[in-house]
Design a protein around this motif. Structure first.
Motif, short mmCIF file in Angstrom:
data_model
loop_
_atom_site.label_atom_id
_atom_site.label_comp_id
_atom_site.label_asym_id
_atom_site.label_seq_id
_atom_site.Cartn_x
_atom_site.Cartn_y
_atom_site.Cartn_z
N HIS A 4 0.85 -1.19 0.00
CA HIS A 4 0.00 0.00 0.00
C HIS A 4 0.89 1.25 0.00
CE1 HIS A 4 -3.35 -2.69 0.92
NE2 HIS A 4 -2.62 -3.19 1.89
N ASP B 251 0.72 4.17 -1.09
CA ASP B 251 0.12 5.50 -0.89
C ASP B 251 -0.53 5.64 0.49
OD1 ASP B 251 0.84 6.33 -3.47
OD2 ASP B 251 -0.95 5.38 -4.32
N GLU B 252 -0.40 4.61 1.33
CA GLU B 252 -0.99 4.65 2.66
C GLU B 252 0.09 4.48 3.71
OE1 GLU B 252 -4.07 1.75 3.01
OE2 GLU B 252 -4.95 2.23 1.05
N ARG B 253 -0.17 5.02 4.90
CA ARG B 253 0.74 4.83 6.01
C ARG B 253 0.10 3.85 6.99
NH1 ARG B 253 2.67 9.78 9.82
NH2 ARG B 253 0.62 9.38 10.75
N ASP C 224 -0.97 3.30 9.90
CA ASP C 224 -1.17 4.09 11.11
C ASP C 224 -1.37 3.22 12.35
OD1 ASP C 224 -0.88 6.54 9.87
OD2 ASP C 224 -3.00 6.69 9.33
#
Length: 390
Positions: free
Chosen positions: A72, A74-76, A78
């Motif tokens: 992913h 483009d995602e962190r 979290d």
């Protein structure tokens, strides 16, 4: 986001690195703590060092973060970062310590991988490390600012105002801050770290859920960890044997990202053993609010005599019009809870805490019952060895 070149290298080498991570992290801790023994004083849990749990948790978090960057981009991740950052803040980890970790971690990588640790491979994994470290330090800075402290002054003296035996192996300590000292806010479900000096002079810190409060006072509940597969818990044993009213303990600011949410949706509070403590705090908050939410409390333990906060939990559930309580004794204390006869409220948010085998089993049952994974939140006491399962 990883650069295109580094992403390709990490993707190609992650199988061999993942297979070597336990060896890498073992050498990392051996060399770092050998050269910098002062880091063991109050920062690293030497019980988890001896058992290997700390290095397995570190290996799991590195592998999980690298995999998330690839899958992913483009995602962190979290959830992963938040869990680590909260633990770091509760121990007073500082930004400069990431450079120390980097030095010894990459020395261990070079030693373990040998000729396979080419400049290209090292550069790619270096990028992974600093992306992770940068995200963590930014998040930790925000958490420190919210708590009104910094890493080096996270500890405050709290006096033991009251000691109460819950079970033969569980004791509650009610703490109060020094006169005039501020009382930090906290959310039900959060924990604090308690740092004590051991008989050999080394400081050790452990995390304990805040299980109750009264004005400026805060309560923690400590379970004595007896010797079994692992050595006895040295901090829990010391607190059980010596902590009494009038003593002073060094306590950190509250931390933890598994905290009671607002709203009016149903709640499912599921615990085993000492995992009941964050649930007790959540029930106290709901009782304070005179909440009418649908709340189902499920708890497993070895028996009534070993069930900490048993009467208190029953009283809190009885004070909530929408709450019900079910308990499992005997095998339940060893991680078995059969949910086949339990009607999980539709739209419920689940809070889960207890031994890892227990949580894995209950989570699988909940998923089979149609509860979405995103609505199951869990708290791990100790290093999080569940990175891949959650």
């Amino acid at each position: 986001m990883l650069s295109t070149e580094s992403a390709a290298t990490v993707r190609a080498t992650i199988p061999v690195v993942a297979r070597s991570l336990d060896t890498i992290t073992a050498r990392f801790y051996e060399t770092m703590l050998g050269d910098r023994p002062e880091l063991l004083d109050g920062l690293f849990n030497r019980g988890n060092q001896a058992s290997g749990e700390q290095r397995r948790a570190l290996a799991g978090s590195i592998a999980a973060f690298a995999t998330a960057l690839l899958d992913h981009p483009d995602e962190r991740p979290d959830a992963l970062l938040s869990r680590i950052a909260h633990k770091h803040v509760s121990l007073g980890v500082t930004e400069d310590q990431y450079a120390v970790v980097h030095k010894y971690l990459f020395g261990a990588i070079a030693h373990t991988l040998g000729d396979a640790a080419t400049p290209e491979v090292v550069s790619a994994w270096d990028e992974v490390y600093w992306l992770m470290a940068g995200a963590l330090t930014a998040l930790e800075a925000r958490l420190y600012a919210a708590a009104g402290c910094a890493g080096r002054d996270v500890w405050r003296p709290w006096r033991v105002a009251e000691r109460r035996e819950q079970t033969p192996d569980t004791v509650s300590l009610t703490l109060e801050p020094g006169f005039g000292d501020p009382v930090p806010d906290f959310l039900p479900g959060q924990y604090v770290s308690v740092r004590v000096r051991m008989p050999d002079g080394v400081h050790q810190a452990r995390q304990y859920s805040l299980s109750g409060w009264d004005g400026r006072r805060r309560r923690i509940t400590v379970k004595r960890l007896r010797a079994g597969e692992n050595p006895a818990g040295e901090v829990s044993t010391l607190l059980h044997d010596t902590a009494c009213a009038g003593d002073t303990l060094m306590v950190s600011a509250p931390a933890g990202d598994v905290a009671l949410s607002g709203g009016d949706h149903p709640l499912l509070l599921v615990s085993a053993g000492i995992g009941c403590t964050p649930m007790v705090a959540m029930l106290h908050r709901l009782a304070e609010q005179r909440s009418a939410r649908r709340v189902l409390v499920l708890h497993a333990d070895r028996g009534p005599a070993e069930h900490a906060h048993r009467d208190e939990t029953a009283a809190l559930v009885g004070a909530l019009p929408g709450a019900d309580l079910r308990t499992w004794y005997g095998n339940g204390g060893d991680g078995r809870m059969d949910l086949s006869g339990v009607g999980v409220p539709e739209g419920a948010e689940v809070y889960l805490c207890g031994p890892l085998p227990f949580m894995r089993d209950v989570r699988a049952q909940l998923l089979d019952a149609g509860v979405p994974a995103r609505r199951i939140r869990y708290e791990v006491f100790g290093p999080d060895l569940w990175q891949g399962a959650a």
